[in-house]
Design an enzyme around this catalytic site. Structure first.
Site, PDB file in Angstrom:
ATOM      1  N   LYS A 148       1.266   9.282  -6.278  1.00 14.47           N
ATOM      2  CA  LYS A 148      -0.097   8.829  -6.014  1.00 14.47           C
ATOM      3  C   LYS A 148      -1.094   9.956  -6.310  1.00 14.47           C
ATOM      4  O   LYS A 148      -0.780  11.127  -6.096  1.00 14.47           O
ATOM      5  CB  LYS A 148      -0.192   8.422  -4.538  1.00 14.47           C
ATOM      6  CG  LYS A 148      -1.577   8.133  -4.002  1.00 14.47           C
ATOM      7  CD  LYS A 148      -1.483   7.824  -2.523  1.00 14.47           C
ATOM      8  CE  LYS A 148      -2.845   7.633  -1.886  1.00 14.47           C
ATOM      9  NZ  LYS A 148      -2.748   7.344  -0.433  1.00 14.47           N
ATOM     10  N   LYS A 189      -5.949  -5.183   4.292  1.00 13.09           N
ATOM     11  CA  LYS A 189      -6.767  -4.008   3.991  1.00 13.09           C
ATOM     12  C   LYS A 189      -7.764  -4.310   2.872  1.00 13.09           C
ATOM     13  O   LYS A 189      -7.379  -4.683   1.774  1.00 13.09           O
ATOM     14  CB  LYS A 189      -5.857  -2.842   3.596  1.00 13.09           C
ATOM     15  CG  LYS A 189      -6.590  -1.545   3.291  1.00 13.09           C
ATOM     16  CD  LYS A 189      -5.597  -0.434   3.001  1.00 13.09           C
ATOM     17  CE  LYS A 189      -6.282   0.867   2.601  1.00 13.09           C
ATOM     18  NZ  LYS A 189      -5.304   1.943   2.334  1.00 13.09           N
ATOM     19  N   ASP A 200       0.827  -1.202   0.000  1.00  8.97           N
ATOM     20  CA  ASP A 200       0.000   0.000   0.000  1.00  8.97           C
ATOM     21  C   ASP A 200       0.867   1.260   0.000  1.00  8.97           C
ATOM     22  O   ASP A 200       1.630   1.481   0.941  1.00  8.97           O
ATOM     23  CB  ASP A 200      -0.896  -0.029   1.240  1.00  8.97           C
ATOM     24  CG  ASP A 200      -2.053   0.945   1.169  1.00  8.97           C
ATOM     25  OD1 ASP A 200      -2.050   1.819   0.289  1.00  8.97           O
ATOM     26  OD2 ASP A 200      -2.972   0.833   1.998  1.00  8.97           O
ATOM     27  N   ASP A 201       0.748   2.065  -1.046  1.00  8.65           N
ATOM     28  CA  ASP A 201       1.476   3.349  -1.145  1.00  8.65           C
ATOM     29  C   ASP A 201       2.983   3.163  -1.317  1.00  8.65           C
ATOM     30  O   ASP A 201       3.770   4.006  -0.886  1.00  8.65           O
ATOM     31  CB  ASP A 201       1.235   4.234   0.084  1.00  8.65           C
ATOM     32  CG  ASP A 201      -0.086   4.975   0.030  1.00  8.65           C
ATOM     33  OD1 ASP A 201      -0.901   4.689  -0.864  1.00  8.65           O
ATOM     34  OD2 ASP A 201      -0.316   5.853   0.899  1.00  8.65           O
ATOM     35  N   HIS A 258       1.585   2.346   4.074  1.00 11.08           N
ATOM     36  CA  HIS A 258       0.623   3.447   4.111  1.00 11.08           C
ATOM     37  C   HIS A 258       0.784   4.252   5.408  1.00 11.08           C
ATOM     38  O   HIS A 258       1.119   3.690   6.451  1.00 11.08           O
ATOM     39  CB  HIS A 258      -0.789   2.875   4.018  1.00 11.08           C
ATOM     40  CG  HIS A 258      -1.868   3.884   3.789  1.00 11.08           C
ATOM     41  ND1 HIS A 258      -2.370   4.688   4.794  1.00 11.08           N
ATOM     42  CD2 HIS A 258      -2.559   4.214   2.676  1.00 11.08           C
ATOM     43  CE1 HIS A 258      -3.324   5.459   4.302  1.00 11.08           C
ATOM     44  NE2 HIS A 258      -3.449   5.195   3.014  1.00 11.08           N
ATOM     45  N   CYS A 281      -5.779   3.847  -3.911  1.00 12.01           N
ATOM     46  CA  CYS A 281      -6.059   2.620  -3.171  1.00 12.01           C
ATOM     47  C   CYS A 281      -7.309   1.879  -3.628  1.00 12.01           C
ATOM     48  O   CYS A 281      -7.231   0.798  -4.210  1.00 12.01           O
ATOM     49  CB  CYS A 281      -6.185   2.977  -1.691  1.00 12.01           C
ATOM     50  SG  CYS A 281      -6.745   1.622  -0.673  1.00 12.01           S
ATOM     51  N   ARG A 295      -7.731  -1.617  -6.085  1.00  7.99           N
ATOM     52  CA  ARG A 295      -8.183  -2.884  -5.508  1.00  7.99           C
ATOM     53  C   ARG A 295      -9.413  -3.408  -6.231  1.00  7.99           C
ATOM     54  O   ARG A 295      -9.556  -4.616  -6.451  1.00  7.99           O
ATOM     55  CB  ARG A 295      -8.433  -2.700  -4.016  1.00  7.99           C
ATOM     56  CG  ARG A 295      -7.148  -2.468  -3.254  1.00  7.99           C
ATOM     57  CD  ARG A 295      -7.362  -1.799  -1.885  1.00  7.99           C
ATOM     58  NE  ARG A 295      -6.116  -1.193  -1.486  1.00  7.99           N
ATOM     59  CZ  ARG A 295      -5.170  -1.800  -0.763  1.00  7.99           C
ATOM     60  NH1 ARG A 295      -5.370  -3.050  -0.347  1.00  7.99           N
ATOM     61  NH2 ARG A 295      -4.045  -1.192  -0.458  1.00  7.99           N
ATOM     62  N   HIS A 348     -10.985  -2.015   2.051  1.00 11.23           N
ATOM     63  CA  HIS A 348     -11.175  -0.661   1.513  1.00 11.23           C
ATOM     64  C   HIS A 348     -12.017  -0.621   0.238  1.00 11.23           C
ATOM     65  O   HIS A 348     -11.773   0.161  -0.668  1.00 11.23           O
ATOM     66  CB  HIS A 348      -9.821   0.007   1.259  1.00 11.23           C
ATOM     67  CG  HIS A 348      -9.837   1.473   1.591  1.00 11.23           C
ATOM     68  ND1 HIS A 348      -9.292   2.439   0.780  1.00 11.23           N
ATOM     69  CD2 HIS A 348     -10.352   2.128   2.650  1.00 11.23           C
ATOM     70  CE1 HIS A 348      -9.456   3.635   1.319  1.00 11.23           C
ATOM     71  NE2 HIS A 348     -10.098   3.472   2.461  1.00 11.23           N
ATOM     72  N   ASP A 406      -0.529  -0.672  -4.900  1.00 11.78           N
ATOM     73  CA  ASP A 406      -1.814  -0.102  -5.327  1.00 11.78           C
ATOM     74  C   ASP A 406      -1.703   1.275  -5.970  1.00 11.78           C
ATOM     75  O   ASP A 406      -2.633   1.719  -6.636  1.00 11.78           O
ATOM     76  CB  ASP A 406      -2.810  -0.062  -4.168  1.00 11.78           C
ATOM     77  CG  ASP A 406      -2.374   0.858  -3.032  1.00 11.78           C
ATOM     78  OD1 ASP A 406      -1.196   1.280  -2.994  1.00 11.78           O
ATOM     79  OD2 ASP A 406      -3.213   1.140  -2.159  1.00 11.78           O
ATOM     80  N   ASN A 407      -0.620   1.962  -5.759  1.00  6.29           N
ATOM     81  CA  ASN A 407      -0.359   3.252  -6.423  1.00  6.29           C
ATOM     82  C   ASN A 407       1.098   3.603  -6.222  1.00  6.29           C
ATOM     83  O   ASN A 407       1.839   2.874  -5.564  1.00  6.29           O
ATOM     84  CB  ASN A 407      -1.264   4.372  -5.897  1.00  6.29           C
ATOM     85  CG  ASN A 407      -1.407   4.431  -4.388  1.00  6.29           C
ATOM     86  OD1 ASN A 407      -2.480   4.176  -3.847  1.00  6.29           O
ATOM     87  ND2 ASN A 407      -0.326   4.737  -3.697  1.00  6.29           N
TER      88      ASN A 407
END
Length: 569
Positions: free
Chosen positions: A387, A144, A47-48, A238, A85, A89, A146, A344-345
């Site tokens: 991002k 996660k 994540d991130d 993240h 995010c 997903r 989300h 995710d980004n």
């Protein structure tokens, strides 16, 4: 409007004696199906995380376990996410573009009269868990989610047999202090469980928790004699970035050279391995980039420590991958498990150049670390932007594919330069498992998936993509059609880049090829209309780190490079 219907012939999947035969199958067909062995599947999302943080992608952070998978698998050099995010997903799990899946923006965000922003997965989508479950897989998810936690949009109602999911991101410790959204909790098979519940153990760290429970679910699948699909969605790295103190201590002092020098070093390693391919140099940096040598010693120590926490969180992810790989080997499932690792980004520049730290000890459960724009520039080496945005720094992700039984010979350790997107994972897994994609589910018409299977690449064969790849997030747009990429940042004109020669987006060719650019922009508009992309009505420009720009300028922004030069003179 539905353009097509995708069908994959149902075939039997078998593992350790488990098998599903089609109705009416002959004895010979059944015997052939018994001889088939379906791959287990583990999809790991971080994540991130930036493009270049893994060692296999040029980073200085030691990631030996992930690098080992890369050496014996495929490294994709041009794989893409959806810039944020929740949209990413949704694209991953459904094979649809984010708005088609209902996740045009973040989880819980509902736009009135929207066609594609429902804050949850829409009923017109189906997840790969639902598809693979129908093919005999035991399906599990940890980490996660989300993608909505109400109205039937939890892992438990979206095809996952077992799940331990975070209702929101940023969960690292059971005693963590949360500054937004009040207290946090987890969902275990759809039912609320508190962070301090004894069943989770004491003093856990999130990255380890998701991995431990993922291995528990794998063992459960083994007892059921079923192939397994595990979606392991890490929270790290993240914000607020946290890590165990011992891991942080290993990295303190290693970032005193600053982001600019370290970026050059990462780029040099990328060039030496041929990772990026043809390019004309490092992508441009923000005009708000801070000059390391102009910082005080106190500020240098602060920035060094912030990046040490980030590096520690990545290192801990790598350690968890190592434990997972060791567990798969111990149960004799490593060779026949396809492991996919992605982000995710791009790196996150939120909080701008200064970043944030919060209360001491930094990286502990009371802190609030955002590494900020300067370090995000390093994380996204060699690309521009971050991002939120649709330049390469916002949407380019590593993708490592490891599967000893299916990726063999010269393919092991190869760089795969074919462009790919999150929407391609669904059809890839369908081809590998024989799972069937439905036209209807629970009374709802299901949109046909948008991606293409990448499975031929595992065997060294080409993939044919009949239509471009597209992006739409917060008014930022992009389209990639073969070698050409057109990209439009909110409030700015379209740009055009030749990705075969200029992957780092340094030379805008829009003025020399207006007809090509106009055609690509029109193609994007037609795609947006077809795939339920909502009009972005807030046309206010954003800062390079994603915040709004007031009439007085970027909110909280430091002086630009030009302003700093003027002051010196």
């Amino acid at each position: 409007m539905l353009e097509r219907r995708a069908f994959i012939k149902v075939v039997t999947v078998a593992l350790a004696g488990s098998m599903l035969a089609p109705l009416g199958a002959s004895k010979a067909q059944t015997q052939n199906l018994k001889n088939a062995r379906a791959p287990n599947i583990v999809v790991i999302m971080v994540d991130d995380m930036g493009f270049s943080d893994f060692g296999a992608y040029g980073g200085e952070i030691p990631t030996p376990n992930i690098d080992a998978l890369a050496r014996n698998g495929l490294r994709f050099t041009q794989f893409y996410n959806s810039a944020r995010c929740s949209p990413t997903r949704a694209a991953l799990l459904t094979g649809l573009n984010p708005h088609q899946a209902g996740m045009g923006y973040l989880s819980g965000t509902i736009e009135p009269n929207s066609r594609g922003t429902f804050g949850r997965l829409h009923e017109r989508s189906v997840t790969m868990a639902q598809v693979l479950k129908g093919a005999g897989y035991m399906t599990a998810m940890t980490g996660k989610w989300h993608m909505g936690n109400q109205s039937g949009s939890t892992p438990a109602t979206r095809g996952f047999d077992r799940s331990l999911s975070a209702v929101a991101g940023g969960i690292y410790f059971p005693n963590q202090r949360f500054r937004q959204h009040g207290s946090r909790f987890l969902l275990r098979d759809g039912k609320r469980i508190e962070l301090d519940d004894p069943v989770l153990g004491r003093n856990w760290y999130g990255t380890d928790l998701w991995t431990d429970w993922g291995m528990r679910y794998i063992d459960e699948a083994q007892r059921q004699h079923k192939p397994f699909f595990l979606y392991l969605a890490h929270v790290a790295p993240h914000f607020p970035i946290m890590a165990p103190q011992a891991d942080i201590d290993r990295f303190v002092g290693k970032y005193r050279d600053g982001w600019a020098k370290l970026r050059v070093a990462r780029y040099r390693r990328q060039q030496e391995t041929g990772l990026i391919g043809p390019n004309t140099g490092l992508g441009p940096v923000s005009e708000y980039q801070t000059e390391w040598d102009a910082l005080s010693e106190e500020d240098k120590s602060r920035f060094d420590y912030m990046m040490a926490v980030y590096a520690a969180s990545i290192s801990r992810v790598d350690q968890s991958v190592g434990r997972l790989a060791a567990h798969l080997k111990s149960i004799d499932q490593f060779d026949n498990t396809l492991i996919l690792i992605m982000s995710d980004n791009g790196g996150n520049a939120e909080s701008g150049p200064p970043g944030r730290t919060g209360a001491a000890p930094w990286g502990g459960p009371t802190s609030n670390i955002f590494v900020g724009m300067n370090w995000a520039t390093l994380q996204n080496t060699p690309f521009r932007a971050y991002k939120h945005f649709t330049h390469e720094g916002g949407i380019a992700t590593p993708l490592i594919a490891h599967w000893p039984a299916g990726i063999t010979g010269k393919r092991q350790g190869a760089l795969e330069r074919a462009p790919g997107h999150m929407i391609d994972i669904m059809p890839t897994l369908m081809e590998l498992t024989g799972a069937r994609y439905p036209e209807k589910l629970q009374g709802h018409d299901i949109l046909p998936y948008e991606g293409v299977s990448l499975a031929p690449l595992f065997r060294g064969r080409p993939v044919t993509r009949s239509k471009p790849m597209f992006w739409a997030h917060e008014g930022n747009r992009a389209i990639r059609d073969g070698r050409w990429k057109a990209v439009k940042r909110l409030g700015y004109p379209w740009q055009l880049f030749d990705m075969d020669t200029d992957r780092t987006e340094r030379t805008d060719l829009s003025s020399g090829q207006p007809a090509r650019l106009a055609n690509m922009a029109a193609t994007w508009e037609a795609w947006a209309a077809r795939t339920y992309v909502d009009d972005w009505t807030d046309d206010q420009r954003r800062t390079d780190w994603g915040g709004k720009i007031s009439e007085a300028g970027a909110e909280g922004a430091p002086p630009t490079r030009q302003q700093r030069r003027q002051r010196r003179h």
